[in-house]
Design an enzyme around this catalytic site. Structure first.
Site, PDB file in Angstrom:
ATOM      1  N   CYS A 122       4.221  30.759  55.019  1.00 36.80           N
ATOM      2  CA  CYS A 122       4.547  32.002  54.295  1.00 36.80           C
ATOM      3  C   CYS A 122       3.773  33.212  54.815  1.00 36.80           C
ATOM      4  O   CYS A 122       4.140  34.350  54.523  1.00 36.80           O
ATOM      5  CB  CYS A 122       4.286  31.821  52.805  1.00 36.80           C
ATOM      6  N   HIS A 131       2.872  38.364  48.671  1.00 31.26           N
ATOM      7  CA  HIS A 131       3.789  37.242  48.821  1.00 31.26           C
ATOM      8  C   HIS A 131       4.371  36.879  47.444  1.00 31.26           C
ATOM      9  O   HIS A 131       3.631  36.748  46.468  1.00 31.26           O
ATOM     10  CB  HIS A 131       3.037  36.069  49.431  1.00 31.26           C
ATOM     11  N   ASN A 139      10.773  32.473  46.172  1.00 37.98           N
ATOM     12  CA  ASN A 139       9.852  32.506  47.316  1.00 37.98           C
ATOM     13  C   ASN A 139      10.610  32.127  48.588  1.00 37.98           C
ATOM     14  O   ASN A 139      10.992  30.970  48.760  1.00 37.98           O
ATOM     15  CB  ASN A 139       8.709  31.518  47.029  1.00 37.98           C
TER      16      ASN A 139
HETATM   17  N1  COA Z   1      10.369  22.582  34.432  1.00 37.84           N
HETATM   18  C1  COA Z   1       9.781  22.005  33.379  1.00 37.84           C
HETATM   19  N2  COA Z   1       8.572  21.405  33.451  1.00 37.84           N
HETATM   20  C2  COA Z   1       7.957  21.414  34.648  1.00 37.84           C
HETATM   21  C3  COA Z   1       8.518  21.987  35.785  1.00 37.84           C
HETATM   22  C4  COA Z   1       9.779  22.592  35.647  1.00 37.84           C
HETATM   23  N3  COA Z   1      10.415  23.184  36.668  1.00 37.84           N
HETATM   24  N4  COA Z   1       7.680  21.834  36.818  1.00 37.84           N
HETATM   25  C5  COA Z   1       6.605  21.167  36.356  1.00 37.84           C
HETATM   26  N5  COA Z   1       6.779  20.901  35.029  1.00 37.84           N
HETATM   27  C6  COA Z   1       5.887  20.211  34.136  1.00 37.84           C
HETATM   28  C7  COA Z   1       4.942  19.275  34.852  1.00 37.84           C
HETATM   29  O1  COA Z   1       5.566  18.030  35.094  1.00 37.84           O
HETATM   30  C8  COA Z   1       3.809  19.185  33.860  1.00 37.84           C
HETATM   31  O2  COA Z   1       4.179  18.262  32.870  1.00 37.84           O
HETATM   32  P1  COA Z   1       3.097  17.224  32.280  1.00 37.84           P
HETATM   33  O3  COA Z   1       2.024  18.071  31.691  1.00 37.84           O
HETATM   34  O4  COA Z   1       3.897  16.457  31.291  1.00 37.84           O
HETATM   35  O5  COA Z   1       2.628  16.444  33.454  1.00 37.84           O
HETATM   36  C9  COA Z   1       3.769  20.563  33.216  1.00 37.84           C
HETATM   37  O6  COA Z   1       5.036  21.155  33.494  1.00 37.84           O
HETATM   38  C10 COA Z   1       2.674  21.446  33.749  1.00 37.84           C
HETATM   39  O7  COA Z   1       2.695  21.343  35.161  1.00 37.84           O
HETATM   40  P2  COA Z   1       1.671  22.138  36.048  1.00 37.84           P
HETATM   41  O8  COA Z   1       1.845  21.727  37.464  1.00 37.84           O
HETATM   42  O9  COA Z   1       0.295  22.013  35.446  1.00 37.84           O
HETATM   43  O10 COA Z   1       2.177  23.632  35.806  1.00 37.84           O
HETATM   44  P3  COA Z   1       1.606  24.957  36.363  1.00 37.84           P
HETATM   45  O11 COA Z   1       1.373  25.900  35.242  1.00 37.84           O
HETATM   46  O12 COA Z   1       0.468  24.747  37.324  1.00 37.84           O
HETATM   47  O13 COA Z   1       2.841  25.520  37.174  1.00 37.84           O
HETATM   48  C11 COA Z   1       3.577  25.790  39.427  1.00 37.84           C
HETATM   49  C12 COA Z   1       3.321  24.814  38.297  1.00 37.84           C
HETATM   50  C13 COA Z   1       4.077  25.023  40.614  1.00 37.84           C
HETATM   51  C14 COA Z   1       4.625  26.772  38.965  1.00 37.84           C
HETATM   52  C15 COA Z   1       2.266  26.539  39.761  1.00 37.84           C
HETATM   53  O14 COA Z   1       1.210  25.628  39.887  1.00 37.84           O
HETATM   54  C16 COA Z   1       2.369  27.330  41.033  1.00 37.84           C
HETATM   55  O15 COA Z   1       3.141  28.279  41.137  1.00 37.84           O
HETATM   56  N6  COA Z   1       1.563  26.999  42.067  1.00 37.84           N
HETATM   57  C17 COA Z   1       1.634  27.681  43.328  1.00 37.84           C
HETATM   58  C18 COA Z   1       2.848  27.221  44.076  1.00 37.84           C
HETATM   59  C19 COA Z   1       3.168  28.059  45.260  1.00 37.84           C
HETATM   60  O16 COA Z   1       2.925  29.238  45.271  1.00 37.84           O
HETATM   61  N7  COA Z   1       3.730  27.421  46.294  1.00 37.84           N
HETATM   62  C20 COA Z   1       4.149  28.087  47.477  1.00 37.84           C
HETATM   63  C21 COA Z   1       2.998  28.611  48.242  1.00 37.84           C
HETATM   64  S1  COA Z   1       3.503  29.497  49.616  1.00 37.84           S
END
Ligand code: COA
Length: 315
Positions: free
Chosen positions: A108, A242, A272
């Site tokens: 990215c 980003h 993204n």
């Molecule tokens: N819909 C519903 N529930 C979801 C879900 C979705 N699309 N994706 C994950 N969950 C659930 C998980 O399974 C988890 O459930 P559990 O508690 O029963 O295990 C819960 O939601 C919380 O998950 P978590 O991973 O802690 O959520 P988060 O607040 O960290 O959000 C992201 C997840 C991926 C959105 C966040 O961590 C993020 O944006 N990270 C950076 C990713 C990124 O930028 N990637 C590209 C980089 S270039």
């Protein structure tokens, strides 16, 4: 160097959170509140190279330049249908250029890495006009049964034409190997001699680790460009970040203590699109008349590797 023209292209297909909720255990409410994405553009019948060519031609037109005036093309891309030739060669032919070209894969943060490479060419006196084009289809990398990854991404192409100038104030890149946080394996063709186990694995992500890295890296990279130039955050007109997660953008905004109207966003209906995010956002701001000549722009991106980078430049 300076940026003299921009262009971008998005795929036609709009995929909303409601559409995803029909086959994934997710909801518009979860995706919107946790990521800021409400819909994304996803490749269906388009070819990525055609989108990249169109974005490049738009950038050339915006710069008032013909393709045969280009001295170099840098294409940022993580995956596309071709293993070889490199995408930049396909784009070169598609736009009617004759100059040398290279592909880079810096995930990215590719646009900022490409600017750093181009800036070095300018400083060495090797080029006059350069095209940077980012073309990405991350929706082809994720498992569409994995709600933790596929909801985040969209596809797109963004391009910028560079010409001689003195508008780049500072570029800072960094890399810190963390290959278990955001990665994908692809299966290569088998040979009679392969004895190791090989697997095909779609994009894997430790979301919270990536989130923490992103906030830290972007805040640090931007701060380094400001420190090097003696510019304060108050003096920056636009922070183009980003478009990975609105909560990441908000955290960086809080760190910089700057008003939200300095942070243009398109994540809500783009998702993204990897390295294409920055040039697409730049193009949209350019075409909407949001940018004034002389505005100071701080741009930052981060991605798999981990790699990250920031650039401070004058419009
Ligand atoms: N819909 C519903 N529930 C979801 C879900 C979705 N699309 N994706 C994950 N969950 C659930 C998980 O399974 C988890 O459930 P559990 O508690 O029963 O295990 C819960 O939601 C919380 O998950 P978590 O991973 O802690 O959520 P988060 O607040 O960290 O959000 C992201 C997840 C991926 C959105 C966040 O961590 C993020 O944006 N990270 C950076 C990713 C990124 O930028 N990637 C590209 C980089 S270039």
């Amino acid at each position: 160097m300076k940026i003299s023209g921009t262009g971008s292209v998005l795929p036609r297909k709009v995929v909303t959170n409601e559409m995803l909720s029909q086959f994934l255990d997710t909801s518009d409410q979860w995706i919107t509140t946790r990521t800021g994405v409400k819909s994304r553009r996803v490749i269906s019948d388009e070819k990525l190279e055609d989108m990249a060519i169109e974005a490049s031609l738009k950038a050339l037109a915006d710069a008032g330049m013909n393709a045969d005036e280009l001295d170099f093309i840098i294409c940022s891309n993580v995956v596309n249908e071709y293993v070889t030739p490199q995408l930049s060669c396909i784009i070169q032919g598609g736009i009617g250029a004759t100059c040398p070209c290279i592909d880079i894969n810096c995930a990215c943060a590719g646009f900022i890495h490409a600017l750093e490479i181009a800036e070095s060419f300018y400083k060495a006196g090797r080029v006059g006009n350069v095209l940077v084009v980012c073309a990405e289809e991350p929706t082809r990398m994720t498992d569409w049964n994995d709600r933790r990854t596929c909801v985040l991404f969209g596809d797109g192409a963004g391009a910028a034409v560079l010409t001689p100038g003195d508008n780049i104030r500072s570029i800072k890149l960094s890399a810190s190997s963390a290959t278990d946080k955001l990665w994908q394996y692809r299966l290569l063709h088998h040979t009679p001699y392969i004895t190791k186990e090989e697997v095909d694995v779609p994009l894997q992500m430790k979301g919270q680790d990536v989130f923490k890295f992103a906030v830290k890296a972007a805040s640090r990279d931007i701060a380094r460009t400001l420190k090097e130039t003696g510019v304060t955050a108050d003096e920056v007109d636009h922070f183009m970040l980003h478009q990975a997660n609105i909560r990441i953008i908000n955290a960086i905004q809080e760190y910089l203590e700057q008003p939200s109207d300095k942070f243009p966003v398109n994540i809500e209906d783009h998702g993204n699109s990897s390295s294409s995010c920055c040039p697409i956002l730049l193009d949209e701001c350019n075409r909407s008349g949001r940018l004034k000549r002389g505005d100071l722009i701080a741009m930052s991106a981060f991605g798999a590797g981990f790699v990250s980078g920031a650039v401070l430049f004058e419009w």
